[in-house]
Scaffold this motif. Structure first.
Motif, short mmCIF file in Angstrom:
data_model
loop_
_atom_site.label_atom_id
_atom_site.label_comp_id
_atom_site.label_asym_id
_atom_site.label_seq_id
_atom_site.Cartn_x
_atom_site.Cartn_y
_atom_site.Cartn_z
N PRO A 1 -9.11 1.91 -19.58
CA PRO A 1 -8.84 1.72 -21.01
C PRO A 1 -7.55 0.95 -21.19
N HIS A 2 -7.29 0.54 -22.42
CA HIS A 2 -5.99 -0.07 -22.69
C HIS A 2 -5.45 0.38 -24.04
N GLY A 3 -4.18 0.82 -24.03
CA GLY A 3 -3.49 1.22 -25.27
C GLY A 3 -4.28 2.25 -26.06
N ILE B 1 6.45 7.58 -30.53
CA ILE B 1 7.57 6.73 -30.06
C ILE B 1 7.87 5.66 -31.12
N LEU B 2 6.81 5.11 -31.68
CA LEU B 2 6.97 4.08 -32.72
C LEU B 2 7.75 4.63 -33.91
N VAL B 3 7.36 5.82 -34.39
CA VAL B 3 8.02 6.43 -35.55
C VAL B 3 9.47 6.77 -35.21
N ASP B 4 9.69 7.30 -34.02
CA ASP B 4 11.05 7.65 -33.61
C ASP B 4 11.94 6.40 -33.60
N THR B 5 11.37 5.30 -33.09
CA THR B 5 12.13 4.04 -33.04
C THR B 5 12.43 3.57 -34.46
N ALA B 6 11.44 3.70 -35.36
CA ALA B 6 11.64 3.28 -36.76
C ALA B 6 12.70 4.16 -37.43
N PRO C 1 11.78 -2.86 -19.96
CA PRO C 1 11.11 -4.14 -19.65
C PRO C 1 9.60 -4.04 -19.83
N MET C 2 9.00 -2.88 -19.44
CA MET C 2 7.55 -2.70 -19.58
C MET C 2 7.13 -2.80 -21.05
N ARG C 3 7.85 -2.09 -21.93
CA ARG C 3 7.48 -2.10 -23.35
C ARG C 3 7.66 -3.48 -23.95
N VAL C 4 8.75 -4.16 -23.55
CA VAL C 4 8.98 -5.51 -24.09
C VAL C 4 7.86 -6.44 -23.64
N PRO D 1 0.56 11.77 -27.87
CA PRO D 1 1.99 12.11 -27.84
C PRO D 1 2.88 10.89 -27.62
N GLN D 2 2.28 9.71 -27.48
CA GLN D 2 3.07 8.56 -27.05
C GLN D 2 3.24 7.50 -28.14
N LEU D 3 2.16 6.74 -28.35
CA LEU D 3 2.29 5.50 -29.13
C LEU D 3 2.89 5.73 -30.53
N PHE E 1 -0.36 -7.69 -31.70
CA PHE E 1 0.40 -6.48 -31.39
C PHE E 1 1.20 -6.04 -32.61
N TRP E 2 1.89 -6.99 -33.25
CA TRP E 2 2.81 -6.64 -34.34
C TRP E 2 2.07 -6.31 -35.63
N ASP E 3 0.85 -6.82 -35.81
CA ASP E 3 0.05 -6.41 -36.99
C ASP E 3 -0.37 -4.95 -36.83
N PHE E 4 -0.79 -4.62 -35.59
CA PHE E 4 -1.22 -3.25 -35.32
C PHE E 4 -0.05 -2.27 -35.59
N MET E 5 1.12 -2.60 -35.02
CA MET E 5 2.30 -1.72 -35.20
C MET E 5 2.66 -1.62 -36.68
N SER E 6 2.58 -2.77 -37.38
CA SER E 6 2.96 -2.78 -38.80
C SER E 6 2.00 -1.92 -39.62
N PRO F 1 16.61 4.03 -22.23
CA PRO F 1 16.50 2.93 -23.19
C PRO F 1 15.13 2.94 -23.89
N THR F 2 15.11 2.60 -25.20
CA THR F 2 13.84 2.53 -25.93
C THR F 2 13.07 1.28 -25.52
N PHE F 3 13.80 0.18 -25.43
CA PHE F 3 13.15 -1.09 -25.10
C PHE F 3 13.21 -1.33 -23.59
C1 LIG Z 1 9.54 0.13 -28.93
C2 LIG Z 1 8.45 -0.79 -29.36
C3 LIG Z 1 8.66 -2.20 -28.89
C4 LIG Z 1 7.07 -0.37 -29.01
C5 LIG Z 1 6.69 1.05 -29.42
C6 LIG Z 1 5.27 1.38 -29.06
C7 LIG Z 1 5.10 1.66 -27.57
C8 LIG Z 1 5.65 3.03 -27.29
C9 LIG Z 1 3.62 1.55 -27.17
C10 LIG Z 1 3.05 0.15 -27.49
C11 LIG Z 1 2.04 -0.18 -26.41
C12 LIG Z 1 1.85 1.12 -25.69
C13 LIG Z 1 1.20 1.17 -24.35
C14 LIG Z 1 1.50 2.22 -23.45
C15 LIG Z 1 2.58 3.21 -23.77
C16 LIG Z 1 3.08 3.17 -25.22
C17 LIG Z 1 3.26 1.73 -25.69
C18 LIG Z 1 4.24 1.00 -24.79
C19 LIG Z 1 0.90 2.26 -22.05
C20 LIG Z 1 1.92 1.64 -21.11
C21 LIG Z 1 0.63 3.70 -21.61
C22 LIG Z 1 -0.01 3.75 -20.23
C23 LIG Z 1 -1.31 2.97 -20.24
O1 LIG Z 1 -1.95 3.00 -18.99
C24 LIG Z 1 -1.10 1.52 -20.67
C25 LIG Z 1 -2.46 0.81 -20.70
O2 LIG Z 1 -2.79 0.07 -19.79
O3 LIG Z 1 -3.22 1.03 -21.61
C26 LIG Z 1 -0.46 1.51 -22.07
C27 LIG Z 1 -0.29 0.11 -22.63
C28 LIG Z 1 0.15 0.17 -24.08
#
Ligand SMILES: CC(C)CCC[C@@H](C)[C@H]1CC[C@H]2C3=C(CC[C@]12C)[C@@]1(C)CC[C@H](O)[C@@H](C(=O)O)[C@@H]1CC3
Ligand SMILES: NC(=O)c1ccc[n+]([C@@H]2O[C@H](COP(=O)([O-])OP(=O)(O)OC[C@H]3O[C@@H](n4cnc5c(N)ncnc54)[C@H](O)[C@@H]3O)[C@@H](O)[C@H]2O)c1
Length: 345
Positions: free
Chosen positions: A172-174, A186-191, A298-301, A181-183, A247-252, A294-296
């Protein structure tokens, strides 16, 4: 002499069944008339008809109790991706998966369905409509991805028609949806900390986000189509919503749905990636003195600033996969499920 009962094809175990995906999977399996054992290091809920076995998947004896008379095993346990504990990933995702395979053999399990991840081919650069035959990432972006690759290889290589042990991996992806407990958290906490003002890059990058019920659907289809004469044996399958979105439309949409402002200002991708790398290095160097998270990262960026979406053609062809819940409805249902994360709540 004790007689060994033949495992019923509707008796299954969900390893990691207390987790976000695992619990949704358990609920759907129950609806479909399966008998379900949950094996997890923690018990997060109770559900009539579900038998819980609490234990570490690295413990073969504990696993064997949960796999008794079971014919199908879903393995969706993993340490949290954000952890930077390399030894933990190695122990659970690699050594633990070996133990799961061994226990399946000993218990006479016929099918093993692994929850892998589309990220096993992601190296931080664009992937557009990627198919399953893309090579595994040579330079995985973090320990989580590195060990998910090894885990998937182990499970697919264990597939043996001769031994009557069939395996398949779902990528799967995202994943998102109620109780994630994640997406969203974390997004709301960052906001809430005022850090969701910026769009990384030009904001046009397309990404797959997958509603949890579609991921569950893909897992159950895989289990039911996995047969000795089927093309699924020893294969990996992308399961997404099949609707790549900016990505940014989804987050928005999630942020605005919960009452927060959408990010508006653009920052160059390379600048943010460089800063994230620097912060990550500092966190590693300073770890003996202080813990910095760190919130940001390298993986998240990289996830936020590149194209990465995947073709589901193989799953459609081999198991008739079609997403059950479209993205628009999935976002609405997700937003509604987090009243406690609304602005001002
Ligand atoms: C701080 C902001 C820039 C982003 C805030 C949102 C992020 C916390 C999520 C956006 C995409 C998400 C994501 C995952 C974790 C949470 C995010 C980074 C995974 C890395 C979780 C593990 C899965 O295996 C990955 C996958 O391949 O689907 C996820 C990819 C997307
Ligand atoms: N969330 C996503 O976006 C996403 C995307 C692709 C793939 N995946 C994969 O899906 C699976 C499920 O992810 P999730 O988001 O539901 O995670 P989650 O953290 O909610 O669930 C994982 C579960 O595994 C359990 N677990 C961890 N270590 C264990 C151990 N040693 N023994 C027994 N149980 C253990 C945890 O207690 C937890 O209940 C994982 O394999 C993950 O790699 C997740």
């Amino acid at each position: 002499m004790a007689t060994r009962l033949r495992p019923s094809s509707k008796r299954c175990a969900v390893i990691g069944g207390s987790g976000f995906l695992g619990r949704h999977l358990v609920e759907r399996l129950m609806d479909r008339g399966y008998t379900v054992n949950v094996f997890d290091i923690r018990q997060a809920y109770e559900l009539p008809g579900v038998t819980f076995h609490q234990g570490d998947l690295c413990d073969r004896q504990a696993l064997l109790l949960a796999l008794k008379e079971v014919s199908v095993v879903f393995h969706c346990a993993s340490p949290a991706p954000a952890s930077d504990d390399r030894a933990l990933f190695q122990r659970v995702n690699i050594d633990g998966t070996r133990t799961v395979i061994q226990a399946c053999h000993e218990a006479g399990v016929q099918k093993l369905i692994l929850t892998s991840s589309a990220s096993v081919v992601f190296e931080g650069t664009d992937i557009k409509n990627g198919r399953e035959d893309l090579p595994y990432a040579k330079k995985p972006i973090d320990y989580y991805t590195e060990t998910k690759i090894q885990q998937e290889k182990l499970v697919l290589e264990a597939c043996s028609k001769d031994q009557g042990f069939l395996t398949v991996a779902i990528r799967p992806h995202g994943i998102f949806g109620p109780r994630d407990p994640q997406l969203v958290p974390i997004l709301v906490d960052t906001a809430r900390r005022g850090k969701m003002k910026f769009i990384i890059g030009d904001g046009s990058n397309l990404v797959d986000f997958t509603f949890v019920e579609n991921v569950v659907h893909g897992h159950i289809l895989a289990a039911e189509h996995l047969k000795a004469d089927s093309p699924l044996c020893g294969q990996a399958y992308h399961i997404t919503n099949d609707e790549p979105v900016r990505f940014w439309d989804f987050m928005s949409q999630i942020l605005e749905g919960l009452g927060y402002s959408a990010p508006r200002y653009h920052l160059p991708y390379t600048l943010v990636y460089g800063i994230a790398l620097l912060l990550w290095l500092m966190a590693v160097l300073l770890r003996p003195l202080i813990q910095i998270k760190p919130t940001f990262t390298p993986m998240r960026v990289a996830l936020a600033g590149t194209h990465h979406y995947y073709s589901c053609a193989r799953a459609k062809k081999d198991m008739g996969y079609q997403p059950l819940v479209p993205l628009r409805e999935a976002i609405v249902r997700t937003v509604e499920s987090y009243p406690h994360l609304r602005k001002g709540a």
